[in-house]
Design a protein around this motif. Structure first.
Motif, PDB file in Angstrom:
ATOM      1  N   UNK A 180      61.378  27.348  89.742  1.00 32.60           N
ATOM      2  CA  UNK A 180      60.609  26.275  90.363  1.00 32.60           C
ATOM      3  C   UNK A 180      61.191  25.902  91.730  1.00 32.60           C
ATOM      4  N   UNK A 197      53.731  25.256 101.252  1.00 37.11           N
ATOM      5  CA  UNK A 197      54.494  24.946 100.048  1.00 37.11           C
ATOM      6  C   UNK A 197      53.625  24.507  98.889  1.00 37.11           C
ATOM      7  N   UNK A 198      52.549  23.792  99.185  1.00 38.01           N
ATOM      8  CA  UNK A 198      51.653  23.317  98.135  1.00 38.01           C
ATOM      9  C   UNK A 198      51.078  24.461  97.329  1.00 38.01           C
ATOM     10  N   UNK A 201      53.769  26.301  95.430  1.00 36.71           N
ATOM     11  CA  UNK A 201      54.152  25.506  94.265  1.00 36.71           C
ATOM     12  C   UNK A 201      53.131  25.677  93.149  1.00 36.71           C
ATOM     13  N   UNK A 202      51.867  25.736  93.572  1.00 42.04           N
ATOM     14  CA  UNK A 202      50.780  25.896  92.596  1.00 42.04           C
ATOM     15  C   UNK A 202      50.972  27.172  91.788  1.00 42.04           C
ATOM     16  N   UNK A 203      51.314  28.265  92.478  1.00 36.47           N
ATOM     17  CA  UNK A 203      51.479  29.556  91.787  1.00 36.47           C
ATOM     18  C   UNK A 203      52.766  29.562  90.966  1.00 36.47           C
ATOM     19  N   UNK A 222      54.523  27.153  89.828  1.00 33.58           N
ATOM     20  CA  UNK A 222      54.546  26.238  88.695  1.00 33.58           C
ATOM     21  C   UNK A 222      53.993  26.899  87.440  1.00 33.58           C
ATOM     22  N   UNK A 223      52.937  27.721  87.623  1.00 35.13           N
ATOM     23  CA  UNK A 223      52.361  28.418  86.463  1.00 35.13           C
ATOM     24  C   UNK A 223      53.392  29.328  85.815  1.00 35.13           C
ATOM     25  N   UNK A 277      56.665  29.114  86.097  1.00 31.02           N
ATOM     26  CA  UNK A 277      57.724  28.299  85.498  1.00 31.02           C
ATOM     27  C   UNK A 277      57.262  27.700  84.177  1.00 31.02           C
ATOM     28  N   UNK A 278      55.995  27.245  84.143  1.00 34.59           N
ATOM     29  CA  UNK A 278      55.497  26.597  82.930  1.00 34.59           C
ATOM     30  C   UNK A 278      55.434  27.601  81.791  1.00 34.59           C
TER      31      UNK A 278
END
Lengths: 859, 96
Positions: free
Chosen positions: A779, A790-791, A794-796, A798-799, A801-802
């Motif tokens: 992350x 960055x947005x 982060x969107x990609x 985060x998936x 990482x989740x």
């Protein structure tokens, strides 16, 4: 009340049922599901039992139903599952049911046969149609006669052969049977499976020495094989040849390759006419086929409405007759005798059910339920509900509790999720788990109705309350550890201040250590759990390790002491005074003198020493290591100490007390090892002497029955079967050996089990480190992208990482923490008190029977 | 038009619900300049004075706060699409 902490009290009952009322009574008992019948004719063959005919009829009905169900599934008709539970039908209804199923099955078979015949017909016609169409091409080419082979063929077909072929041409497949001998055809046409073509061609070439000419074309659309229902690819072929001999040979080869031959007229006009005829017949057939399908569909839809209901009814009848087969017939053949285990508390309900059954059957004689005396151990039956059943399963998997033994399930409801959460402490992961479990709990009813056959899902769903508690407890420990996905939350404001760092200091030092002796610490702790500032300090792990290790040992020793305490309740319940004195007391002394003393040392160390009091006996350098103190206590060695500290001890007189405790602990070992066997030996000697004299006395008053104690089986726990007094038949040597094993297990076990609780610390450390690493390796990459891109990054990220969080940290780590918790309960906790020698109560219950039947069907 | 299967759309729903909650919260934490997130900022390369460093850090916090909210918005869109797909899948499976 006792039912929560111990298994239910059971009693063996004898049941006299009138033959007419037996069926109805057993059916009522099956609905109730609280009675376990014993087999009274174990030496009778299955085929020699009384109701074997009825069972066979039920099997036959079940077979028919399964056939129906298979057909319904084949057509994809939804089966109505209303979830209603029809009562077991009366025996006379069985004939009706049988007739219905018979009729349905016959109808369906007939329809299926017809459909098959029609389909076969249809296939032949389609093949013929294809032949006519494809051969048209061959003949057209042949008319054109451009290539040398074609002209050769033309030469081969003599004029008179064509003339002779002008016989009447019939249409349709029946024509195939007419003897083509008389027409002297010089070619045959047919259809063959496509994969057989190469072999077929080679065979023809070899057998006829190259004197035949084969043309073939593929049929593009697959055809349905009527017998198997498979889609098969076929090819049309046409073979030209000359002479009768060749013809027989070709025909034999065709037969051998299972090719179907169809007559094909030579003249184009005939062919066209024939094609027309075939087309009309195909259309006719299609309408007939459609009607057959409709009829079949109607029959199946009608059956699908009731099939689940029927299944339930048939299975109930079958279960009742199976149960009746276990009963004994009495001499007069007027009544059936059954023996069954029943819970004492439910005797009323059973009586009521029996009365209902008698009323339903219209019999006048009520059934008789008699309690019996038995030396046998009754089965173990724990009343559970949907909440406790999951926890009960955890122990049943280890071993069914002995009859009336302390049931650890109620305590496990708290200890299990708690020990799990100590290893899985993370607010974020805990809340993910809680949300998942809460969803399962809230949607319980609809999810239960779905009856999934996915094994993993069923495990999760069965343990939904365990998972919910584990999730909630993890959230709590996560808050205490101040971990949420590996990050800390600063809720109340940290108790550390960084005030005196200047520019150069921060430039030179990369990692900051927290030292409570410095002025950074403001003097009072963070109100809840760990201070968030530890997350950024370098000595976080050093601090947490020492803290978590101590916590693990404290929890572990408490848990084990609790287990030993439960054994006390077992001994008092079974009136086993010998075991209390010779096992329970020394066990407690041993554990307290060594390991609980260590726990006390930890608390003394925590409260007595201060980081700020350097160079005094209470300073940080003088705090002795608890582990080393403990080891030196056991080895009776002196602990080295610094001059400043003045003493190696934490309090005055520690050396003497430690010596005393050690002596106590060592005295306990021979106490556990020898006391009990010696006591047993003594009492045996006494009883043998006593019985000699007693027998002499008894012979005088032999008829005095009044002296015999009246056995009231139920109010008295069967102490004889358990504990120390149960060694009656065992030889003395074996008792000594068993006690030796028991002692070694306990003494060595206390050491290794205490160490084993360190897994609480190890897994907790691993979990927090893994979550931290995942955050910083995955992350963090998305968060450190500069600018507005960055947005999206982060969107990609985060998936990714989740999904990693769920799969590795929640699922895998959760599973490993679960297994370690299970081990701590099974090995470290259970060995202190649990014998687990019982066998489970398996009541005769329709619910269970239907459940297992539907389970096995889906597999 | 259903272009995702029932499983994919469900997966999208769950991840986006999680993403919205977590990223929105993280945005708030960045906005209030939480120290715990100091390691997760774009690197500050060169600075002259301490004030310069502080202003760069503050800008990083602001930027990351907005980035988190942007990502949360993207997840909101994902959620809307997945929910639509999920609904379509459910409806079609019911009608059969």
């Amino acid at each position: 009340m006792g039912s929560l902490f111990r298994s239910a009290e059971m009693t063996l009952c004898q049941l006299f049922l009138q033959s007419e009322a037996a069926y109805a009574c057993v059916s009522e008992l099956g609905e109730l599901g609280l009675v376990q019948f014993r087999d009274l004719n174990p030496d009778v063959n299955v085929f020699q039992r009384k109701f074997v005919n009825e069972v066979r009829r039920c099997d036959e009905m079940e077979r028919k139903l399964r056939y129906l169900e298979k057909e319904i599934k084949k057509d994809g008709i939804p089966m109505l599952d209303t979830g209603e539970n029809p009562e077991a039908p009366q025996p006379r209804e069985m004939i009706d049911l049988e007739a219905t199923f018979e009729k349905l099955e016959n109808e369906l078979r007939e329809v299926n046969q017809n459909a098959e015949a029609l389909k076969k017909n249809f296939l032949e016609l389609t093949e013929l149609k294809q032949i006519l169409r494809k051969t048209q091409v061959f003949f057209d080419e042949h008319e054109g006669g451009t290539n040398p082979t074609e002209s050769m063929t033309r030469a081969l077909i003599s004029e008179d052969a064509i003339a002779r072929q002008s016989g009447p041409v019939q249409l349709g497949f029946s024509e195939k049977h007419y003897d083509p001998e008389e027409y002297y055809p010089c070619f045959v046409a047919g259809v063959i499976l496509r994969e057989r073509i190469p072999a077929f061609e080679r065979m023809l070439w070899r057998a006829c020495r190259g004197n035949v000419f084969l043309r073939q074309a593929e049929i593009e659309t697959p055809l349905e094989d009527p017998s198997t229902g498979d889609q098969v690819y076929k090819s049309v072929f046409i073979i030209f040849f000359q002479g009768d001999q060749l013809k027989t040979r070709v025909k034999k080869i065709c037969e051998g390759f299972r090719a179907t031959l169809y007559p094909c007229p030579e003249a184009p006009a005939d062919r066209r006419e024939m094609a027309m005829g075939v087309m009309t017949r195909i259309e006719d057939l299609n309408t007939v086929l459609g009607q057959t399908q409709d009829h079949r569909h109607r029959v199946l839809v009608a059956a699908a409405k009731n099939i689940k209901n029927w299944f339930v009814k048939v299975r109930k009848i079958k279960a009742i007759y199976h149960t009746l087969n276990l009963f004994n017939l009495d001499v007069t053949q007027k009544c059936l005798i059954a023996e069954c285990w029943v819970p004492v508390l439910d005797l009323e309900n059973i009586q009521l059910a029996l009365r209902r059954g008698t009323e339903r059957s219209g019999s006048s004689v009520p059934p008789i339920l008699n309690r019996m005396d038995t030396p046998e151990d009754p089965p173990t039956y724990n009343h559970t509900n949907k909440f406790t059943s999951g926890f009960q399963v955890l122990y049943d998997a280890y071993g069914i509790a002995s009859y009336r033994e302390m049931n650890p399930t109620p305590y496990t409801i708290i200890t299990f999720p708690f020990l799990f959460a100590v290893m899985f402490g993370d607010l974020g992961h805990g809340s993910l788990m809680t949300v998942f479990a809460a969803w399962m709990v809230l949607k319980e009813k609809p999810l239960q109705a779905q009856k999934s056959d996915n094994e993993i899902w069923n495990i999760f769903f069965g343990g939904r309350y365990i998972i919910l508690l584990m999730g909630l407890f993890s959230m709590y420990t996560g808050l205490i550890y101040n971990d949420a996905f590996g990050k800390s939350l600063n809720i109340f404001g940290s108790s550390w201040r960084v005030s005196n760092y200047n520019y150069n200091y921060t430039q030179s030092v990369t990692d900051i250590m927290l030292d409570p002796a410095s002025e950074d610490y403001i003097g009072y702790p963070y109100p809840l759990g760990m201070d968030p500032v530890w997350q950024l300090s370098k000595n976080k792990i050093i601090f947490q390790n020492s803290f978590k290790m101590k916590i693990s040992i404290i929890l572990g020793v408490t848990h084990m002491l609790f287990g030993v305490a439960i054994s006390f309740f077992n001994h008092t319940y079974f009136k086993n005074r010998l075991s209390i004195i010779c096992e329970f007391i020394p066990q407690v002394i041993f554990l307290v003198a060594l390991f609980f003393y260590m726990v006390i040392l930890m608390f003394i160390k925590w409260t007595k020493y201060y980081a700020t009091l350097t160079d005094t006996p209470l300073g940080p350098r003088c705090a002795p290591s608890v582990l080393i103190s403990f080891i030196n206590m056991v080895l009776v060695k002196d602990t080295p100490y610094e001059a400043v500290c003045e003493t190696p001890y934490m309090y005055a007189g520690q050396g003497g007390i430690q010596m005393f405790l050690l002596l106590c602990a060592f005295v306990c070992i021979p106490w556990i090892l020898l006391a009990k066997p010696i006591m047993i030996m003594r009492s045996r000697k006494e009883t043998s002497q006593y019985s000699v004299t007693h027998n002499q006395l008894n012979s005088a008053t032999e008829n005095g029955d009044a002296e015999q104690p009246i056995h009231n089986n139920t109010s008295q726990p069967p102490a004889a079967a358990h504990g120390g007094d149960g060694h009656d038949e065992e030889p003395m040597g074996e008792i000594f050996i068993h006690q030796g094993i028991h002692t070694i297990e306990y003494v060595l076990g206390s050491v290794s089990h205490t160490a084993s609780y360190l897994r609480l610390w190890a897994l907790s450390l691993a979990h927090s480190q893994l979550s931290e690493v995942l955050w910083s390796m995955v992350l963090n990459k998305g968060l450190t992208v500069d600018g507005w891109t960055g947005g999206v990054a982060l969107y990609i990220i985060f998936t990714i990482w989740a999904s990693l969080t769920v799969s590795i940290l929640v699922l895998m780590e959760g599973l490993s923490a679960f297994l370690h918790t299970l081990r701590l309960h099974w090995v470290e906790f259970c060995t202190k008190f649990y014998s687990g020698n019982g066998y489970a109560f398996q009541p005769f219950s329709f619910e269970l029977i239907l459940d297992s039947a539907s389970q096995s069907k889906e597999e | 038009m259903a272009c995702c299967g029932p499983k994919l759309s469900l997966c999208g729903l769950i991840i986006s619900a999680w993403g919205i909650v977590q990223l929105a919260l993280m945005g708030v934490f960045y906005y209030i300049e939480a120290v715990a997130l100091a390691e997760d900022l774009p690197e500050v390369h060169s600075y002259e004075t301490l004030d310069d460093f502080y202003s760069q850090m503050t800008r990083g916090y602001q930027q990351n706060a907005y980035n988190c909210w942007i990502a949360a918005l993207l997840y909101l869109i994902t959620m809307a699409i997945s929910a639509h797909q999920f609904w379509l899948n459910n409806r079609s499976s019911l009608s059969v």
